[in-house]
Write an enzyme that holds these catalytic residues in place. Structure first.
Site, PDB file in Angstrom:
ATOM      1  N   ASP A   1      43.987  44.166  31.276  1.00  0.00           N
ATOM      2  CA  ASP A   1      43.665  43.152  32.293  1.00  0.00           C
ATOM      3  C   ASP A   1      44.932  42.430  32.744  1.00  0.00           C
ATOM      4  O   ASP A   1      45.746  41.996  31.914  1.00  0.00           O
ATOM      5  CB  ASP A   1      42.690  42.121  31.717  1.00  0.00           C
ATOM      6  CG  ASP A   1      41.251  42.617  31.734  1.00  0.00           C
ATOM      7  OD1 ASP A   1      41.017  43.773  31.316  1.00  0.00           O
ATOM      8  OD2 ASP A   1      40.373  41.846  32.164  1.00  0.00           O
TER       9      ASP A   1
ATOM     10  N   ASP B   1      37.011  45.598  43.058  1.00  0.00           N
ATOM     11  CA  ASP B   1      36.382  46.106  41.845  1.00  0.00           C
ATOM     12  C   ASP B   1      36.237  44.987  40.809  1.00  0.00           C
ATOM     13  O   ASP B   1      37.169  44.197  40.605  1.00  0.00           O
ATOM     14  CB  ASP B   1      37.273  47.229  41.294  1.00  0.00           C
ATOM     15  CG  ASP B   1      36.679  47.928  40.091  1.00  0.00           C
ATOM     16  OD1 ASP B   1      35.571  48.474  40.217  1.00  0.00           O
ATOM     17  OD2 ASP B   1      37.334  47.940  39.022  1.00  0.00           O
TER      18      ASP B   1
ATOM     19  N   ASN C   1      41.590  43.694  38.615  1.00  0.00           N
ATOM     20  CA  ASN C   1      41.320  43.131  37.297  1.00  0.00           C
ATOM     21  C   ASN C   1      42.270  43.701  36.250  1.00  0.00           C
ATOM     22  O   ASN C   1      42.669  43.013  35.324  1.00  0.00           O
ATOM     23  CB  ASN C   1      39.873  43.403  36.877  1.00  0.00           C
ATOM     24  CG  ASN C   1      39.598  42.883  35.484  1.00  0.00           C
ATOM     25  OD1 ASN C   1      39.672  41.684  35.248  1.00  0.00           O
ATOM     26  ND2 ASN C   1      39.361  43.797  34.549  1.00  0.00           N
TER      27      ASN C   1
ATOM     28  N   GLU D   1      32.391  43.675  44.134  1.00  0.00           N
ATOM     29  CA  GLU D   1      31.441  44.146  43.123  1.00  0.00           C
ATOM     30  C   GLU D   1      31.319  43.122  42.001  1.00  0.00           C
ATOM     31  O   GLU D   1      32.275  42.908  41.250  1.00  0.00           O
ATOM     32  CB  GLU D   1      31.937  45.474  42.526  1.00  0.00           C
ATOM     33  CG  GLU D   1      31.047  45.975  41.409  1.00  0.00           C
ATOM     34  CD  GLU D   1      31.752  46.866  40.385  1.00  0.00           C
ATOM     35  OE1 GLU D   1      31.079  47.694  39.763  1.00  0.00           O
ATOM     36  OE2 GLU D   1      32.978  46.722  40.197  1.00  0.00           O
TER      37      GLU D   1
END
Ligand code: CA
Length: 537
Positions: free
Chosen positions: A211, A241, A146, A277
């Site tokens: 990001d 993640d 990310n 996640e």
């Protein structure tokens, strides 16, 4: 750990023997004195039949084991504790990020193809992978896509370039990295100011974590190469993640990116495993299975407010726990027939479970561990939970040094810099290992049971008619191996369950919190407080 004879195995042997004879009453041995032949019989029955990734141990690398006396956990330290992990029965490990990063947790990567010097070298990583593979243990590494670190050269070059051009429009031919991140001239929620410019950049977690622009083909090329690099170093799977932040507020966008990621990774390694996640509600993370990735962490059961802790605190019934397990199967299967649930109880972002139950003598901490470990799918256990470690509040406290010993000892880590002093509630490893009723030995037994009966990990859960508010009774059947009936008493009172017409006739494994007997005779199962029984037909 290895070679020790567990008390519950002895009990299990004695009761198995009793259940198989014509005797009307179950024979209760007076102590751990059952004959060696009975123990051998049950040990043989509890062989490890687990597939890859069935039972995964999460290691927060910074805090596990320090091999070179600098106070920081490292790769060679993990390799040196391979026996510990293997003997607990785990067949996979998840390493939190090991790439070069300016932080102790390393969730902000500075170089995706370099081991952080605090943790060791690429040679150390290769040695770790070889050693674990030789012992049948798969390696899952954290893949943080990310965002990068604000110190990643992609970001520093983009920032330097934007500072150099003043008010002019950026040109990606002059600096391709301006397209690697989401720069904007206007402030938006989740954006940070780029110092020395009028620009902002997307940084959902923190200004130190810009990001990535996952729409960029150049970024996707880089990500493909990063996966190839780690696959080349023997990695079996990736833990992804923060996938809901790939496209914040746009699950469809994040799911589409995951689908691309899985397809790209599997071009290089056909059986590459992914677990992601998505820390959100279950109806949302269920949708992510549509991407074709293997596993989503099952947040509904985790943490102090999750289904497991709620059942033990009395705000959910045993029946609620069972119903939640059976109903989620249909939900996940509606998105992917290949889904593999990833149940877990705690992780490095959650307070440790020993802190969930005030006044607990360890009984609830233990049973909660089993309520996680006996779930279907690929189960995850956070390091130190098997010792009932404590740690809550600030993140550093949740990542305290593995509690090998109460005092200083070789390999014990110093822990993250800003960690509070944490007073542990239960003894350290060196004490627990010799106590047959320790949390450690309970966890070991639970993992052993999980790995012995393939239906425990692979089976479809069906709530049994014998389930009550305080007794979780459910069947698991994978359609291939012997089905099992699991009965758990989630209360402090003993309970009797009449399983007369259930078709289950053998008490095949038991888990008790402090060595109490479980009896099964004439179809009547008597479970002590917080006791668990596994029956077969
Ligand atoms: Ca070290």
């Amino acid at each position: 750990m290895s070679g020790k004879i567990r008390y519950s195995v002895i009990l299990s042997a004695a009761l198995l023997f009793a259940a198989c004879t014509d005797k009307k009453e179950a024979e209760v041995p007076e102590g751990p004195s059952a004959s060696l032949s009975q123990m051998s019989e049950v040990n043989a029955a509890l062989e490890n039949n687990a597939d890859k990734f069935t039972s995964t141990y999460e290691i927060f690398v910074y805090s596990f084991f320090d091999s070179d006396q600098d106070g920081i956990g490292d790769l060679n330290g993990i390799t040196s504790k391979l026996d510990y992990i293997r003997d607990l029965g785990f067949n996979a490990v998840w390493l939190t990020p090991v790439c070069d990063s300016p932080t102790y947790h390393k969730y902000d990567v500075r170089d995706y193809m370099k081991i952080d010097p605090q943790f060791g070298t690429m040679e150390d990583f290769d040695a770790l992978v070889s050693a674990f593979h030789e012992n049948g243990i798969s390696i899952i590494t954290d893949l943080v896509l990310n965002h990068t670190s604000v110190e990643h050269p992609w970001f520093t070059q983009a920032a330097d370039y934007l500072r150099s051009i003043g008010d002019a429009e950026p040109d990606i031919n002059e600096c391709p990295y301006v397209d690697y991140f989401n720069f904007s001239r206007e402030f938006q929620t989740g954006y940070a100011s780029l110092q020395g410019t009028g620009w902002y950049y997307e940084a959902r977690f923190w200004e130190g974590m810009p990001d990535l622009n996952l729409d960029s083909e150049a970024v996707k090329d880089e990500i493909g190469k990063i996966m190839d690099f780690w696959i080349g170093h023997g990695v079996d799977g990736f833990r992804l993640d923060a996938v809901t932040s790939y496209y914040t507020g746009n699950d469809d966008g994040s799911i589409a990116f995951l689908q691309w990621l899985a397809e790209r990774g599997r071009q290089t390694k056909e059986d590459l495993y992914f677990v992601a996640e998505a820390w959100t509600d279950r109806s949302t993370y269920a949708k992510y299975y549509a991407s074709g990735i293997n596993s989503m962490f099952d947040f509904a059961f985790a943490d102090s407010g999750g289904i497991i802790a709620s059942a033990l605190k009395g705000s959910y019934s045993a029946k609620d726990y069972v119903t939640a397990m059976s109903s989620e199967q249909e939900l996940y299967a509606s998105y992917s027939q290949y889904y593999r649930n990833a149940p877990f109880y705690t992780n490095h972002d959650m307070g440790r479970s020993a802190g969930y139950y005030a006044g607990d003598d360890g009984s609830k901490t233990k049973l909660a561990g089993a309520m996680n470990i006996l779930m279907s799918g690929n189960v995850y256990v956070y390091y130190g939970e098997e010792l009932g470690m404590k740690g809550a509040g600030k993140d550093e406290n949740k990542r305290a040094p593995m509690y090998w010993t109460a005092g200083e000892s070789e390999g014990k880590c110093a822990g993250p810099e800003n960690m509070d002093d944490i007073e542990m509630k239960f003894p350290a490893y060196d004490e627990q290992k010799d106590d047959p009723y320790s949390i450690l030995n309970y966890y070991h037994e639970a993992v052993k049971i999980r790995d012995a009966f393939p239906s425990v990990a692979n089976g479809k859960v069906t709530a049994s008619e014998y389930c009550t508010d305080t007794a979780a009774v459910f069947e698991k059947d994978d359609g291939e191996h012997e089905p099992v009936l699991i009965a758990m008493n989630i209360s402090a009172e003993p309970c009797e369950i009449d399983l007369g017409s259930s078709g289950y006739t053998k008490l095949s494994a038991v888990l008790t919190v402090s060595g109490e007997y479980i009896t099964f005779a004439d179809g009547k199962l008597v479970l002590p407080a917080y006791g668990t029984a596994v029956l077969t037909k």
